[in-house]
Design a protein around this motif. Sequence first.
Motif, mmCIF file in Angstrom:
data_model
loop_
_atom_site.group_PDB
_atom_site.id
_atom_site.type_symbol
_atom_site.label_atom_id
_atom_site.label_comp_id
_atom_site.label_asym_id
_atom_site.label_seq_id
_atom_site.Cartn_x
_atom_site.Cartn_y
_atom_site.Cartn_z
ATOM 1 N N ILE A 74 43.410 10.944 39.411
ATOM 2 C CA ILE A 74 42.340 11.910 39.157
ATOM 3 C C ILE A 74 42.862 13.200 38.529
ATOM 4 O O ILE A 74 42.108 14.149 38.337
ATOM 5 N N GLY A 75 44.144 13.261 38.235
ATOM 6 C CA GLY A 75 44.706 14.421 37.550
ATOM 7 C C GLY A 75 44.878 15.644 38.412
ATOM 8 O O GLY A 75 44.931 16.762 37.901
ATOM 9 N N CYS A 76 45.010 15.481 39.719
ATOM 10 C CA CYS A 76 45.146 16.640 40.613
ATOM 11 C C CYS A 76 46.513 17.309 40.493
ATOM 12 O O CYS A 76 46.682 18.465 40.856
ATOM 13 N N ALA A 77 47.515 16.580 40.032
ATOM 14 C CA ALA A 77 48.888 17.065 39.812
ATOM 15 C C ALA A 77 49.641 17.400 41.098
ATOM 16 O O ALA A 77 50.680 18.045 41.050
ATOM 17 N N LEU A 78 49.173 16.947 42.255
ATOM 18 C CA LEU A 78 49.919 17.166 43.491
ATOM 19 C C LEU A 78 51.284 16.487 43.439
ATOM 20 O O LEU A 78 52.267 17.022 43.926
ATOM 21 N N CYS A 79 51.336 15.305 42.828
ATOM 22 C CA CYS A 79 52.597 14.572 42.711
ATOM 23 C C CYS A 79 53.593 15.340 41.851
ATOM 24 O O CYS A 79 54.783 15.413 42.161
ATOM 25 N N VAL A 80 53.109 15.932 40.772
ATOM 26 C CA VAL A 80 53.972 16.708 39.883
ATOM 27 C C VAL A 80 54.503 17.929 40.621
ATOM 28 O O VAL A 80 55.699 18.243 40.545
ATOM 29 N N GLU A 81 53.637 18.603 41.369
ATOM 30 C CA GLU A 81 54.048 19.792 42.114
ATOM 31 C C GLU A 81 55.112 19.474 43.152
ATOM 32 O O GLU A 81 56.113 20.176 43.262
ATOM 33 N N ILE A 82 54.910 18.406 43.944
ATOM 34 C CA ILE A 82 55.880 18.081 44.993
ATOM 35 C C ILE A 82 57.204 17.617 44.392
ATOM 36 O O ILE A 82 58.268 17.980 44.867
ATOM 37 N N CYS A 83 57.132 16.843 43.323
ATOM 38 C CA CYS A 83 58.356 16.354 42.688
ATOM 39 C C CYS A 83 59.159 17.507 42.091
ATOM 40 O O CYS A 83 60.377 17.555 42.204
ATOM 41 N N THR A 84 58.481 18.442 41.469
ATOM 42 C CA THR A 84 59.151 19.607 40.886
ATOM 43 C C THR A 84 59.728 20.494 41.985
ATOM 44 O O THR A 84 60.862 20.967 41.873
ATOM 45 N N ALA A 85 58.972 20.700 43.063
ATOM 46 C CA ALA A 85 59.423 21.552 44.156
ATOM 47 C C ALA A 85 60.656 20.982 44.857
ATOM 48 O O ALA A 85 61.546 21.733 45.264
ATOM 49 N N LEU A 86 60.713 19.647 44.988
ATOM 50 C CA LEU A 86 61.847 19.020 45.669
ATOM 51 C C LEU A 86 63.073 18.867 44.780
ATOM 52 O O LEU A 86 64.156 18.581 45.273
ATOM 53 N N GLY A 87 62.914 19.014 43.474
ATOM 54 C CA GLY A 87 64.069 19.003 42.590
ATOM 55 C C GLY A 87 64.161 17.938 41.525
ATOM 56 O O GLY A 87 64.637 18.225 40.434
ATOM 57 N N PRO A 88 63.752 16.688 41.774
ATOM 58 C CA PRO A 88 63.978 15.666 40.745
ATOM 59 C C PRO A 88 63.243 15.924 39.426
ATOM 60 O O PRO A 88 63.754 15.608 38.368
ATOM 61 N N ARG A 109 55.099 14.402 34.965
ATOM 62 C CA ARG A 109 54.403 15.376 34.119
ATOM 63 C C ARG A 109 52.924 14.993 34.075
ATOM 64 O O ARG A 109 52.541 13.904 34.496
ATOM 65 N N VAL A 110 52.104 15.873 33.509
ATOM 66 C CA VAL A 110 50.698 15.590 33.278
ATOM 67 C C VAL A 110 50.480 15.539 31.776
ATOM 68 O O VAL A 110 50.928 16.421 31.048
ATOM 69 N N LYS A 111 49.812 14.478 31.319
ATOM 70 C CA LYS A 111 49.522 14.337 29.896
ATOM 71 C C LYS A 111 48.019 14.464 29.673
ATOM 72 O O LYS A 111 47.215 14.061 30.521
ATOM 73 N N PRO A 112 47.636 15.038 28.539
ATOM 74 C CA PRO A 112 46.203 15.099 28.245
ATOM 75 C C PRO A 112 45.659 13.708 27.961
ATOM 76 O O PRO A 112 46.340 12.878 27.376
ATOM 77 N N VAL A 113 44.453 13.453 28.396
ATOM 78 C CA VAL A 113 43.785 12.183 28.155
ATOM 79 C C VAL A 113 42.411 12.506 27.580
ATOM 80 O O VAL A 113 41.666 13.308 28.151
ATOM 81 N N GLU A 114 42.109 11.890 26.472
ATOM 82 C CA GLU A 114 40.838 12.154 25.800
ATOM 83 C C GLU A 114 39.663 11.878 26.734
ATOM 84 O O GLU A 114 39.588 10.831 27.378
ATOM 85 N N GLY A 115 38.749 12.842 26.818
ATOM 86 C CA GLY A 115 37.582 12.690 27.665
ATOM 87 C C GLY A 115 37.827 13.017 29.127
ATOM 88 O O GLY A 115 36.948 12.854 29.959
ATOM 89 N N TRP A 116 39.037 13.471 29.461
ATOM 90 C CA TRP A 116 39.376 13.785 30.847
ATOM 91 C C TRP A 116 39.859 15.219 30.900
ATOM 92 O O TRP A 116 40.848 15.568 30.282
#
Length: 97
Positions: free
Chosen positions: A15-29, A33-40
């Motif tokens: 759903i594009g919430c980016a929680l996974c991106v935030e936790i992964c970045t915060a923990l270090g690895p 990333r989040v990519k734009p998707v047409e219509g989303w």
Amino acid sequence: MPVAILPDIDEQTCIGCALCVEICTALGPDVLRVKPVEGWKRGKAFVHYPERCISDGACIAVCPTTAIFWMRPLEYTPGQPVPLHKFGRFTKGWDEG
């Protein structure tokens, strides 16, 4: 060669919430990333640097829609693109989905 167990993201479920991106970045690895998707409006998460993944599962744990799943373990050469086994999900053992 190292063996990788990598996350992958089901774009239909994300759903594009980016929680996974935030936790992964915060923990270090810093794997996702989040990519734009047409219509989303928000975009969709994707695995940008699979070779950085430490297989801790933090991204899977925070995903509210269970869009992230483990991919089949594969051998890879550091510094080279990591081959992913399409649709190889871990549920009750490795299943050829």
